[in-house]
Write an enzyme that holds these catalytic residues in place. Structure first.
Site: not given
Length: 422
Positions: A302, A315, A319, A346
């Site tokens: 994570d 974002h 990405d 993630d």
């Protein structure tokens, strides 16, 4: 936005990928019906087979271009999933997983429907060719003229072979599949034309045809062409007999299935890999775990601070961070002989088959941490990101994959500091 609006967007995306047999209004009506079924599948009120039925409906409406799948799957996983998340927030993140299942069903259904259409056309062509050939024995002059018209103009390959295994005739389509000139084929042995090493099972079946032990056969084969490329060929061959039952010659019909195979491979890849990172997705991972060879090591990752990246830089940058993480994870885990996958958001996972134990897992975790902590240069920013990793070692193959995943997830959260949780 309504289902009709989604259908209009879908129709725009498919523009140019269909023969002009439907008006725009008819197309939008058809797609609206399919959108409603697909949305129901994403909600979970009906099964993911709605994707398969939608694919069959499109092929039946003459949407047979490979681009149809490539333009539809992103709409299912993107626009339709987002539409439900906005209009029905109770669907939550589960709509993403459902969209992958529905997209996979669409890919499978589209490939199967295309194959069914191609095989139907092939069988019809073979039946027409056989009928013409048999008629040639009874009424030679008239039927030979008909056969020549079918023979020369057919888009599928057609060839005839005498009882000694030598080519009598072949049309241009067959010659193109084999990668040779049509004039080079008549009078030569079949094995010589296609190459002794390439004929394989087809030659054995042809020998049985000539001996009269079978009447027909059909198989799919790969033919290496002289130019180094390869053609996938679906070959059907039958024996033509005279009135006494004696084999007079053989007739074969061949369909080039190279594009269909490539489409099937692309659709499988799209359905089993994460669109952003290119890593295997959750469904592919579960399939691999179901057949993995124990002992199995699992490392659940994570990313730490990823939410802050999205909040600070947006974002698009987030990405790009995920793409870089995916590339580094793939390189590191593959070098260790394992498989890396993206579970969503993630969250990532690495799997090692035939794992030697906790020490090997610890080494893999350390290598991943080292790879991920290297600063990322994205646009004009330098971004640093880490990961919390939890590991699970399984001496036996997991009987419940979900439980193994949950154990790895719990191990990861035990290693994740409250400060880094996002």
């Amino acid at each position: 936005m309504t289902a009709r609006d989604l259908a209009v967007g879908w129709a725009d995306a498919l523009d140019g990928a269909v023969a002009p047999t439907l008006t725009r209004d008819h197309i939008e009506v058809l797609l609206t019906e399919q959108v409603e079924q697909l949305l129901a599948a994403l909600r979970g009120t009906i099964g993911p087979q709605a994707g398969k039925y939608a694919a069959e409906a499109l092929v039946a409406a003459n949407y047979r271009d490979p681009a149809v799948a490539g333009r539809t799957i992103p709409l299912i996983c993107g626009d339709m999933a987002r539409y439900l998340q906005i209009t029905d927030p109770s669907t939550g993140d589960v709509v993403h997983d459902r969209s992958l299942l529905v997209a996979a069903e669409f890919a499978t259904g589209f490939t199967a429907a295309l194959r069914s259409v191609a095989l139907s056309e092939q069988e019809a062509t073979l039946a027409a060719a056989l009928a013409s050939a048999q008629e040639a024995e009874r009424r030679r002059e008239l039927s030979e003229a008909r056969f020549e018209a079918v023979f020369a103009g057919a888009s599928v390959g057609i060839g005839t072979v005498d009882t000694h295994g030598q080519v009598l005739e072949a049309n241009a389509a067959f010659a193109d599949m084999l990668g040779i000139e049509v004039a080079e084929m008549p009078g030569r042995a079949v094995a010589e034309v296609v190459g002794h090493a390439n004929i394989g099972d087809a030659y054995q079946r042809m020998t049985q045809l000539l001996a009269g032990s079978i009447d027909r056969f059909r198989l799919e084969l790969d033919h290496p062409r002289p130019d180094g490329t390869s053609t996938g060929i679906d070959l059907s061959m039958s024996a033509v007999r005279d009135h006494s039952g004696r084999v007079r010659f053989l007739i074969g019909v061949a369909v080039d299935v190279t594009e269909r195979r490539e489409l099937a491979a692309r659709l499988w890849y799209d359905a089993n890999h994460d669109e952003l990172t290119g890593l295997p997705n959750r469904g592919h991972l579960f399939d691999r775990l179901a057949v993995a060879t124990p002992p199995i090591g699992m490392a659940y990752l994570d990313l730490d601070g990823f939410k802050e990246v999205n909040d600070r830089w947006g974002h698009a940058v987030g990405d790009e961070v995920l793409r870089i993480v995916g590339a580094r994870l793939r390189q590191t885990v593959t070098a260790a002989g394992g498989l890396a996958a993206r579970l969503g958001g993630d969250e990532f996972i690495a799997v090692l088959e035939r794992c030697t134990g906790a020490a090997e897992l610890a080494m893999l975790s350390a290598d991943v941490q080292t790879a991920l902590t290297v600063p990322m240069e994205i646009q004009e920013w330098t971004i640093r990101i880490g990961a919390s990793i939890g590991t699970v070692y399984l001496e036996d193959a997991p009987t419940a994959i979900d439980e193994a995943m949950q154990a790895a997830d719990s191990a990861m959260y035990r290693n994740k500091t409250p400060r880094s949780r996002s």
